[in-house]
Design an enzyme around this catalytic site. Structure first.
Site, PDB file in Angstrom:
ATOM      1  N   SER A   1       0.834  -1.213   0.000  1.00  0.00           N
ATOM      2  CA  SER A   1       0.000   0.000   0.000  1.00  0.00           C
ATOM      3  C   SER A   1       0.863   1.255   0.000  1.00  0.00           C
ATOM      4  CB  SER A   1      -0.910   0.004   1.231  1.00  0.00           C
ATOM      5  OG  SER A   1      -0.133  -0.142   2.408  1.00  0.00           O
TER       6      SER A   1
ATOM      7  N   THR B   1     -39.856  24.813 -10.718  1.00  0.00           N
ATOM      8  CA  THR B   1     -40.073  23.487 -10.138  1.00  0.00           C
ATOM      9  C   THR B   1     -40.330  22.600 -11.357  1.00  0.00           C
ATOM     10  OG1 THR B   1     -42.462  23.778  -9.936  1.00  0.00           O
ATOM     11  CG2 THR B   1     -41.151  24.396  -8.018  1.00  0.00           C
ATOM     12  N   HIS B   2     -39.875  21.368 -11.282  1.00  0.00           N
ATOM     13  CA  HIS B   2     -39.962  20.436 -12.426  1.00  0.00           C
ATOM     14  C   HIS B   2     -39.289  21.020 -13.668  1.00  0.00           C
ATOM     15  CE1 HIS B   2     -43.131  18.428 -10.008  1.00  0.00           C
ATOM     16  NE2 HIS B   2     -43.482  19.672  -9.728  1.00  0.00           N
TER      17      HIS B   2
ATOM     18  N   SER C   1     -13.779  23.456 -28.414  1.00  0.00           N
ATOM     19  CA  SER C   1     -13.894  22.159 -29.071  1.00  0.00           C
ATOM     20  C   SER C   1     -12.741  22.003 -30.056  1.00  0.00           C
ATOM     21  CB  SER C   1     -15.224  22.089 -29.821  1.00  0.00           C
ATOM     22  OG  SER C   1     -15.171  21.078 -30.807  1.00  0.00           O
TER      23      SER C   1
ATOM     24  N   LYS D   1     -17.524  26.647 -30.528  1.00  0.00           N
ATOM     25  CA  LYS D   1     -17.941  26.139 -29.220  1.00  0.00           C
ATOM     26  C   LYS D   1     -17.178  26.737 -28.048  1.00  0.00           C
ATOM     27  CE  LYS D   1     -20.390  23.094 -28.274  1.00  0.00           C
ATOM     28  NZ  LYS D   1     -20.244  21.658 -28.387  1.00  0.00           N
TER      29      LYS D   1
ATOM     30  N   ASN E   1     -17.260  25.467 -24.203  1.00  0.00           N
ATOM     31  CA  ASN E   1     -17.889  24.400 -23.419  1.00  0.00           C
ATOM     32  C   ASN E   1     -17.687  24.577 -21.914  1.00  0.00           C
ATOM     33  OD1 ASN E   1     -18.757  23.097 -25.753  1.00  0.00           O
ATOM     34  ND2 ASN E   1     -16.811  22.003 -25.959  1.00  0.00           N
TER      35      ASN E   1
ATOM     36  N   GLU F   1     -19.091  20.633 -15.745  1.00  0.00           N
ATOM     37  CA  GLU F   1     -19.403  19.255 -16.154  1.00  0.00           C
ATOM     38  C   GLU F   1     -18.527  18.254 -15.407  1.00  0.00           C
ATOM     39  OE1 GLU F   1     -20.721  19.099 -20.735  1.00  0.00           O
ATOM     40  OE2 GLU F   1     -18.843  20.145 -20.406  1.00  0.00           O
TER      41      GLU F   1
ATOM     42  N   TYR G   1      -9.471  -6.143  13.490  1.00  0.00           N
ATOM     43  CA  TYR G   1      -8.798  -5.731  12.259  1.00  0.00           C
ATOM     44  C   TYR G   1      -8.810  -6.863  11.239  1.00  0.00           C
ATOM     45  CZ  TYR G   1      -5.406  -4.182   8.864  1.00  0.00           C
ATOM     46  OH  TYR G   1      -4.815  -3.833   7.677  1.00  0.00           O
TER      47      TYR G   1
ATOM     48  N   GLN H   1      -7.340  -2.108   4.761  1.00  0.00           N
ATOM     49  CA  GLN H   1      -6.352  -1.328   4.009  1.00  0.00           C
ATOM     50  C   GLN H   1      -7.017  -0.628   2.820  1.00  0.00           C
ATOM     51  OE1 GLN H   1      -2.209  -2.710   3.572  1.00  0.00           O
ATOM     52  NE2 GLN H   1      -2.668  -2.946   1.423  1.00  0.00           N
TER      53      GLN H   1
ATOM     54  N   LYS I   1      -8.117   3.442   2.379  1.00  0.00           N
ATOM     55  CA  LYS I   1      -7.298   4.634   2.119  1.00  0.00           C
ATOM     56  C   LYS I   1      -7.525   5.276   0.764  1.00  0.00           C
ATOM     57  CE  LYS I   1      -4.145   2.932   5.413  1.00  0.00           C
ATOM     58  NZ  LYS I   1      -5.070   1.764   5.525  1.00  0.00           N
TER      59      LYS I   1
HETATM   60  N1  ARG Z   1      -1.292  -1.201   5.852  1.00  0.00           N
HETATM   61  C1  ARG Z   1      -2.172  -1.714   6.825  1.00  0.00           C
HETATM   62  C2  ARG Z   1      -3.523  -1.038   6.706  1.00  0.00           C
HETATM   63  O1  ARG Z   1      -3.580   0.010   6.199  1.00  0.00           O
HETATM   64  C3  ARG Z   1      -1.645  -1.440   8.196  1.00  0.00           C
HETATM   65  C4  ARG Z   1      -2.135  -2.405   9.210  1.00  0.00           C
HETATM   66  C5  ARG Z   1      -1.603  -3.735   8.882  1.00  0.00           C
HETATM   67  N2  ARG Z   1      -1.927  -4.654   9.884  1.00  0.00           N
HETATM   68  C6  ARG Z   1      -1.821  -5.962   9.721  1.00  0.00           C
HETATM   69  N3  ARG Z   1      -2.182  -6.692  10.704  1.00  0.00           N
HETATM   70  N4  ARG Z   1      -1.430  -6.488   8.598  1.00  0.00           N
HETATM   71  O2  ARG Z   1      -4.535  -1.544   7.117  1.00  0.00           O
END
Ligand code: ARG
Length: 474
Positions: A29, A161-162, A283, A289, A291, A296, A323, A328, A331
């Site tokens: 990650s 409205t509408h 365009s 044009k 745009n 958008e 956990y 993960q 993120k």
């Molecule tokens: N990169 C992991 C996450 O974002 C960190 C925690 C990892 N924990 C584990 N037990 N593998 O979730």
């Protein structure tokens, strides 16, 4: 493979074989969670200080760790940090680099800590900052909308409205509606920050630690009010992250509706506004044009932000405590949403600040006398006629005007009397666009003074909100 045989991994002891290269790439990650590096460093500093204060590491170890963390931070800032995907994530990258930099004391940093409570703490800090940035961006856009609204207290357009012309409104009133919506969005970000006051750090992998950690001290060093009350909850929960994604999705839906109007209003069919060149594109094929790509794209990006909320809800919904590595996946939706919202707020503010309003074109639409039909019914109500009866009579008047191609305002008192005896005068005296706006002086209505007061109130609230954010950031 042990450390001696060159395995860089921090879990070497239990393992004999090395990780499959595809699995290594699959599970890494670091290419996105490096965005958490500065929070991770803060958490590590607070943790190290607490360990030293508790006598769990020596003072010399603490200074080595703090120096090492500073050096890592400098490398990250300078862009020279050797991010390594085989080290999986930001937490292990930093720890491994610390080991390269300061040697043995680095191995003491993870005392009483797991990546599970570490990442939860990093995320809480990240969300605190990011929600604050969202809040600020929303207030800044509100300020721009409010300024434009203030220029257009006397600009009248048809309200819809509408998507059918309904009743006349002031452009100031129309844009103030978005000021209100975006104000609630900002409040949602502020509100979720109130649920980020307890630190997960010290919850360990899931069940805390046998070591005499001082969770409260570490929490307060990180600006939390205290330590989280349940170690399982602390490492397993992502509800505040979901709240952030939900608040952002709602804000994006508001930006999308505003964008839709900017697109619609800049068509030849409406002709209410013209976007500035700086916020339009041409365009590649059609030379004529201009745009509205900016609104958008904002409208389009709202889809992705909504998707990010659904993605994380789906990730979390089937997870047993505590956990699980699925987490993960929290993120990328978060980072993408934060960046998208921030960009959309900025470009929308720019587009609104620079667009040109065709006041005359709006007025022509608003002067359609049919927009005053409700007022005519309310004239009858004032004469004591039940509203349903008044509605029916005016409906017939409207029908008559459409059939005979008449302007409603041309009807004499006698013409009107054919539909109801209680009309007190000729339509021309009963119906007037500006008086119609002025007559709606209830709170939230269209009268000039009412709208102007609402703008003033919003301006003061925005000023206070921005001052409070400045004070927090100082
Ligand atoms: N990169 C992991 C996450 O974002 C960190 C925690 C990892 N924990 C584990 N037990 N593998 O979730």
């Amino acid at each position: 493979m042990s450390k001696e045989t060159g395995n860089k991994k921090l879990w070497g002891g239990r393992f004999e074989g090395s990780t499959n290269p595809t699995v290594e790439r699959f599970s890494a990650s670091i290419h996105f969670d490096r965005a958490l590096a500065r929070y991770d460093l803060r958490v590590s500093r607070a943790h190290a200080r607490m360990l030293e204060a508790q006598g769990l590491i020596a003072t010399s170890d603490l200074s080595a760790l703090l120096d090492g963390l500073d050096s890592v931070e400098r490398e990250i800032e300078a862009g020279t940090f050797p991010f390594d995907a085989t080290l999986e994530d930001v937490h292990m990258n930093i720890e491994a680099r610390l080991r390269d930099t300061i040697g043995e004391p680095a191995g003491r940093l993870h005392t009483g800590r797991s990546r599970n409570d570490q990442v939860a703490t990093d995320l809480a800090l990240y969300l605190r900052d990011t929600a604050r940035a969202g809040e600020r961006g929303l207030h800044e856009l509100r300020q721009v909308l409010l300024a434009r609204a203030g220029e257009h207290l006397d600009t009248v357009l048809p309200g819809y409205t509408h998507l059918q012309r309904a009743q006349p409104v002031r452009l100031a009133h129309h844009w103030h509606a978005y000021v209100e919506m975006l104000g609630r969005d900002a409040a949602r970000f502020r509100d979720l920050r109130a649920r980020l006051t307890l630190s997960p750090l010290g919850s360990g992998a899931l069940a805390g630690s046998t070591l005499p950690l001082d969770r409260e001290a570490a929490a307060s060093a990180l600006g939390f009010e205290g330590a989280s009350r349940n170690s399982l909850d602390a490492v397993a929960s992502r509800d505040v992250a979901l709240e952030f994604l939900a608040a952002a999705a709602i804000a994006m839906v508001h930006l999308s509706r505003l964008s839709e109007e900017l697109v619609l209003w800049s068509t030849a069919e409406f002709g209410f506004i013209e976007l500035a060149d700086a916020y339009s594109t041409g365009s590649s094929l059609m030379p004529q044009k201009k745009n509205p790509d900016v609104p958008e794209l904002v409208r389009g990006k709202s889809g992705r932000v909504i998707g990010n909320l659904v993605a994380l809800l789906t990730v979390v919904k089937g997870l047993p405590l505590t956990y699980n590595r699925d987490l993960q996946e929290d993120k990328e939706p978060l980072f993408d949403t934060a960046a998208t919202l921030c960009d959309c707020l900025e470009v929308t503010a720019g587009a609104v600040a620079t667009l040109r309003v065709d006041v005359a074109k709006m007025r022509v639409g608003a002067e359609d006398p049919m927009l005053l039909a409700t007022d005519l019914a309310e004239v009858l109500v004032r004469e004591g006629v039940p509203f349903r009866e008044a509605h029916e009579a005016v409906g017939q008047v409207v029908r008559h005007c459409i059939d005979k191609r008449l302007d409603l305002r041309e009807l004499s008192r006698e013409d009107l009397a054919a539909f109801h005896a209680s009309f007190p005068g000729p339509a021309a005296e009963l119906l007037d666009l500006d008086s119609s706006l002025e007559a709606r002086s209830l709170t939230g209505g269209t009268a000039r003074e009412t709208v102007s007061a609402a703008l003033g109130e919003a301006g003061a609230a925005i000023g206070n909100a921005l001052a409070a954010l400045d004070a927090e950031d100082a």
